[in-house]
Structure formats: structure tokens, C-alpha cells
Scaffold this motif. Sequence first.
Motif, PDB file in Angstrom:
ATOM      1  N   UNK A  50      -1.570   4.941 -51.906  1.00  0.00           N
ATOM      2  CA  UNK A  50      -1.352   5.114 -53.347  1.00  0.00           C
ATOM      3  C   UNK A  50      -2.610   4.819 -54.161  1.00  0.00           C
ATOM      4  N   UNK A  52      -3.834   1.831 -54.582  1.00  0.00           N
ATOM      5  CA  UNK A  52      -3.729   0.499 -55.184  1.00  0.00           C
ATOM      6  C   UNK A  52      -4.715  -0.456 -54.506  1.00  0.00           C
ATOM      7  N   UNK A  74       4.325   7.225 -56.771  1.00  0.00           N
ATOM      8  CA  UNK A  74       4.445   5.959 -56.041  1.00  0.00           C
ATOM      9  C   UNK A  74       5.787   5.295 -56.379  1.00  0.00           C
ATOM     10  N   UNK A  80       7.145  -2.554 -59.955  1.00  0.00           N
ATOM     11  CA  UNK A  80       6.529  -1.252 -60.191  1.00  0.00           C
ATOM     12  C   UNK A  80       6.803  -0.665 -61.563  1.00  0.00           C
ATOM     13  N   UNK A  98      -1.787  10.335 -69.503  1.00  0.00           N
ATOM     14  CA  UNK A  98      -2.788  11.333 -69.090  1.00  0.00           C
ATOM     15  C   UNK A  98      -2.706  12.611 -69.910  1.00  0.00           C
TER      16      UNK A  98
ATOM     17  N   UNK B 122       1.750 -13.114 -69.254  1.00  0.00           N
ATOM     18  CA  UNK B 122       2.162 -11.707 -69.162  1.00  0.00           C
ATOM     19  C   UNK B 122       1.399 -10.980 -68.059  1.00  0.00           C
ATOM     20  N   UNK B 126       2.742  -9.477 -64.573  1.00  0.00           N
ATOM     21  CA  UNK B 126       2.518  -8.062 -64.213  1.00  0.00           C
ATOM     22  C   UNK B 126       1.970  -7.955 -62.797  1.00  0.00           C
ATOM     23  N   UNK B 129       4.903  -8.755 -60.372  1.00  0.00           N
ATOM     24  CA  UNK B 129       5.993  -7.774 -60.343  1.00  0.00           C
ATOM     25  C   UNK B 129       5.561  -6.384 -59.894  1.00  0.00           C
ATOM     26  N   UNK B 130       4.311  -6.247 -59.475  1.00  0.00           N
ATOM     27  CA  UNK B 130       3.843  -4.937 -59.010  1.00  0.00           C
ATOM     28  C   UNK B 130       3.554  -3.972 -60.137  1.00  0.00           C
ATOM     29  N   UNK B 131       3.581  -4.449 -61.407  1.00  0.00           N
ATOM     30  CA  UNK B 131       3.317  -3.556 -62.536  1.00  0.00           C
ATOM     31  C   UNK B 131       1.859  -3.110 -62.526  1.00  0.00           C
ATOM     32  N   UNK B 133      -0.078  -2.797 -59.887  1.00  0.00           N
ATOM     33  CA  UNK B 133      -0.250  -1.815 -58.808  1.00  0.00           C
ATOM     34  C   UNK B 133       0.266  -0.444 -59.232  1.00  0.00           C
ATOM     35  N   UNK B 134       1.398  -0.440 -59.933  1.00  0.00           N
ATOM     36  CA  UNK B 134       1.987   0.838 -60.346  1.00  0.00           C
ATOM     37  C   UNK B 134       1.054   1.569 -61.303  1.00  0.00           C
ATOM     38  N   UNK B 135       0.428   0.820 -62.213  1.00  0.00           N
ATOM     39  CA  UNK B 135      -0.525   1.454 -63.133  1.00  0.00           C
ATOM     40  C   UNK B 135      -1.664   2.091 -62.345  1.00  0.00           C
ATOM     41  N   UNK B 136      -2.185   1.337 -61.368  1.00  0.00           N
ATOM     42  CA  UNK B 136      -3.303   1.862 -60.581  1.00  0.00           C
ATOM     43  C   UNK B 136      -2.885   3.098 -59.786  1.00  0.00           C
ATOM     44  N   UNK B 137      -1.658   3.075 -59.241  1.00  0.00           N
ATOM     45  CA  UNK B 137      -1.187   4.209 -58.450  1.00  0.00           C
ATOM     46  C   UNK B 137      -1.129   5.482 -59.293  1.00  0.00           C
ATOM     47  N   UNK B 138      -0.808   5.338 -60.587  1.00  0.00           N
ATOM     48  CA  UNK B 138      -0.744   6.512 -61.466  1.00  0.00           C
ATOM     49  C   UNK B 138      -2.055   6.725 -62.212  1.00  0.00           C
ATOM     50  N   UNK B 139      -3.134   6.134 -61.670  1.00  0.00           N
ATOM     51  CA  UNK B 139      -4.488   6.304 -62.204  1.00  0.00           C
ATOM     52  C   UNK B 139      -4.576   5.900 -63.676  1.00  0.00           C
ATOM     53  N   UNK B 140      -3.798   4.875 -64.026  1.00  0.00           N
ATOM     54  CA  UNK B 140      -3.936   4.292 -65.363  1.00  0.00           C
ATOM     55  C   UNK B 140      -4.726   3.002 -65.148  1.00  0.00           C
ATOM     56  N   UNK B 141      -5.970   2.988 -65.606  1.00  0.00           N
ATOM     57  CA  UNK B 141      -6.818   1.826 -65.376  1.00  0.00           C
ATOM     58  C   UNK B 141      -6.258   0.625 -66.158  1.00  0.00           C
ATOM     59  N   UNK B 227      -1.658 -13.901 -57.817  1.00  0.00           N
ATOM     60  CA  UNK B 227      -1.195 -12.910 -56.830  1.00  0.00           C
ATOM     61  C   UNK B 227      -0.345 -13.639 -55.798  1.00  0.00           C
TER      62      UNK B 227
END
Lengths: 229, 262
Positions: A50, A52, A74, A80, A98, B122, B126, B129-131, B133-141, B227
Motif C-alpha cells: 500500500x 505505507x 487500501x 484506517x 486529489x 490527536x 491517528x 488507529x491507522x489513520x 497509514x490510511x492517508x499515506x496509502x491514498x497518497x495524501x501526505x 506507535x
Amino acid sequence: MSLLEFRGVGFEDGEHAALRGLDFSVEAGRRLFVFGRSGSGKGTVMRLAAGVLEPGAGTVRLEAGERCLAPVGYVPREGGMLSNLSLLDNAVLPVVYHKMMSRDAASRKARSWFDEFGIGSQALKRPAEVGVSVRRLALLARGILAEPPLFVLEDPLSEVDAAAARVIKSVLERISQEGRACLLAAGSLSPFEGWEGSFLFLRGGKAQFYEDGRALSAEKDPEVRACLG
Amino acid sequence: MQESVMYLGRVAARSSALVGQVYRLHAALITKLRSPRGLNIELVRRLTLNQVLFSGVQAVPLIAASATLIGGVAIMQTVSLLSGLAYELIGQILVGIIVREIGPLIAAVVLIGRSGTAMATEIGSMRLNGEWDALKAYRIDPVDFVILPRVAGMVASMFCMVVCFDVLGILGGCGMALLMKGISSAQLLSRVGSALTNADLAVTLLKALVFGELVATLSCIYGMRVHGSPTELPRAVTRAVVACMVGVLVLDSLITAAFYIL
């Protein structure tokens, strides 16, 4: 064409399970099930795929095309979602961020998916206010909205109710029919019995690849067989 | 002796690692601002305004109450300690105490207590809670979506809080002088006006900028360090508060010293 390619991937950071010399690829329209016992590194493989995590050695190449802004759908096993946003806002966030769609168009499309999944009435609730099944379906809707060529799903059928499991299975079928690739992690393969795809068994940071279900069912290793359910 | 040296060595190593992280985060933010490719400016602007609302606007009652009380107390002490001499010096004392020193310091304490702790918590949540990681997975820096709006919002809020504190602190002092000695507010304000120099304004605004930036980045960094385990969260918040307090006091001393030397 390989959408995802792992070449000599190694990973070790003390927090995630270690991996050594991992080689595999996922073609368009194909499914790859990554399975193994708890702590074998399934989650690490998913996070590497993914984007990550960054590999410590080797390369993870994602062939998604330059215009694809969200190349991976993902769906993590836990969390998530941004806890201060509603499920609907979480679902539309990647496409709105995006600028792939206007906020209104994305919300309409997300709503239609939520309705189809039977969770339309929960769309405005926050992730902590709903159960695992609803959260998992909302995560799936987020992935579908971004229209990525590759889906990465961690244990998608674990802890969800029967109705949600049916929806998830049918969506995964549709994803494959549309020519998208799927990387699925599972502790046990029994919920996916009869599904077509390739298989990757993880043990001690190393991987054993099986081209299809026939090759897998011929395996005699008791540890592999224990994961087949 | 050996243990003390080792302890000091560990503290120095941790501090230099922290300074390195602060530097890298600032470099990432500056790079992003100079070349905002892929940045959703509209969304970042909305998130920044949310941060200003929380860190700045909602802190106004606390800033107003503390500024008025501290301004009043400063004049009360001055008048009782210096008797007749004080009347001539009230303007300079208010500028020296409120504008140069107490205003930025108390605003920084409020920022740390209200917003720094909230931000570290906060961001730590994040991470857990994997928030993130989810941002990174959707290419949101996460630097664009989480850090940049919070840092920008906190710096802007700090500016407003310091200006608000300075103004209300002076007014509180004037009010106390009027109550205690019957000195007219117009007279006092004109003394404050003549005592206030461009250098005073530059120092208070420089402190607002530096303190706001420091508190925001340190709070983010300590939140980002979380983490794995929820027990890390309260420790990270405590460490963020301590680092922010120490950092603000050290920088306050340096800026004040530089102001007098230059």
C-alpha cells in the motif's frame, strides 16, 4: 502486465514482522492471497504494497500509471478512518483531496455505494459509532470510489457479520471482473474456499508461492494445511 | 559522577535528535509552501481555519481574563513598591512587563496547555488507529493534510493571542491605576504610547512567531513518535509539554538577551 512487483524485498524495524528476500508480482485482473500464521508478516506485506512502509531492501514497484493519484484501494483490518470525520466524509476524502471529483459528485457516488452495501443510514455516523462490519464496508466504498487498479485488503472477512461478508465477496468478484488486481491477506483461507487466485504462504519472513489452488491443495506441509482451514 | 556524565550525554543526544527532527519538519513545511504541487489548498485552508478557531478564537476568554488580571496585578505591585515614582514609570513598566515578556509567555503557556496537548494527543491517536497509514496509502501526505494546517493555524492563533494579551493587559493595568490612584486612562495610555517603540512591537511579534512555531512543531513531533501502544500516548503528551515549556523559556531568554545586546 504486473501491477505490483516485489523484488528481493526485505524489511526489519522491530515493530513489524521481519521479511527476507520476498519476490512476487500481481497481474491485472488477478488475485493473490497472502496467508500464514499470526506474526508471519502478512500485515507488513500489505503495508509495503500500500506504500505505507518503505522496504529496507529490494524494491516494491507499483505500476499504476502517472495519472492515477490513488493507486491502491487500501482496506486495513483495523482503523484506517479519520475518527473526526463521518463515514461518508472518510469515503470521499481521497477523491476530493486529489480533485478527482467534486465534493458533491463524490458524495452522491459514495451514497449510492453505501445504499448498495446496506449502510446508507449510517453514512453520517463517525467510525467509532458503528460496528466492524459497517466500518469495513465503508472502507471498501472508499477504495472503490478512488477507482484504483489494485486493492489491498487485510483479512476483509474477519469479524464481519454474514451479510457484510456476502457484500464484500460480491464486490471482490466484481473488482476482478473489471480487471483490477487484488492482494488479500488472511490468517485462514477457509472463507475463500473455491476462489481462484495465486497464493503466497509466509513463514519466518520467507515466502512460498503457489500458482493456483491445485498446487496449494497438493501441499503436504502441516503448517500450510493448518491455514487452509 | 560517571552516571551523571552519562545522564547528561543521553540528554544531549536526545536534545540534538529533537533539534534535527524540528529542522527536518520545518524544511518539509517550507518546501511544501514553496512548491505546493499536489496540495489541495482549499482543503488545507479550511483545516487551518478550524485550527485557528480552536487554538485562537476559543482561547480568547482565557487570554482576556489572564491579561486583564496580570496587567492589573503588575500595576498594583508597581504602585505599592515604588509609591510616587511609579506614576511616571507606569507606561514603561506596562510595555516592559506585558508587551515584551509576559504577553508572549502567557500566550505560549495557554497555547501549550490548550492546543499543544490536544495536537500531540490527536496525532498520537491517528498513528495508533491507522489513520496516518490510511492517508499515506491514498497518497495524501500527512505533512500536507495534518501538520501544515495545524502549524499554520497555531502560528496565526499565537499572533492574535499575543496581540490580544498585550492590548488587554495594558487596559487592565490602566484600569487598576485608575481604581487605585485615580490616574486617568487617557493619560496612562499616552504614556504607554510614548514608551512603546518599534523594537518592542518587533520583539513581541517575533516571540509570537517563534513560540507558536516551536509549540506546534514539537507537539506534532511528539505525537508522531507514538506507535504501537496506547500507553505511549500520555507519555508523549507529557514530554511534548515539557519540551515546549523548556523550548519557550530558552528562546524567550535568547530573544530578550539579543534585544538588550543589540
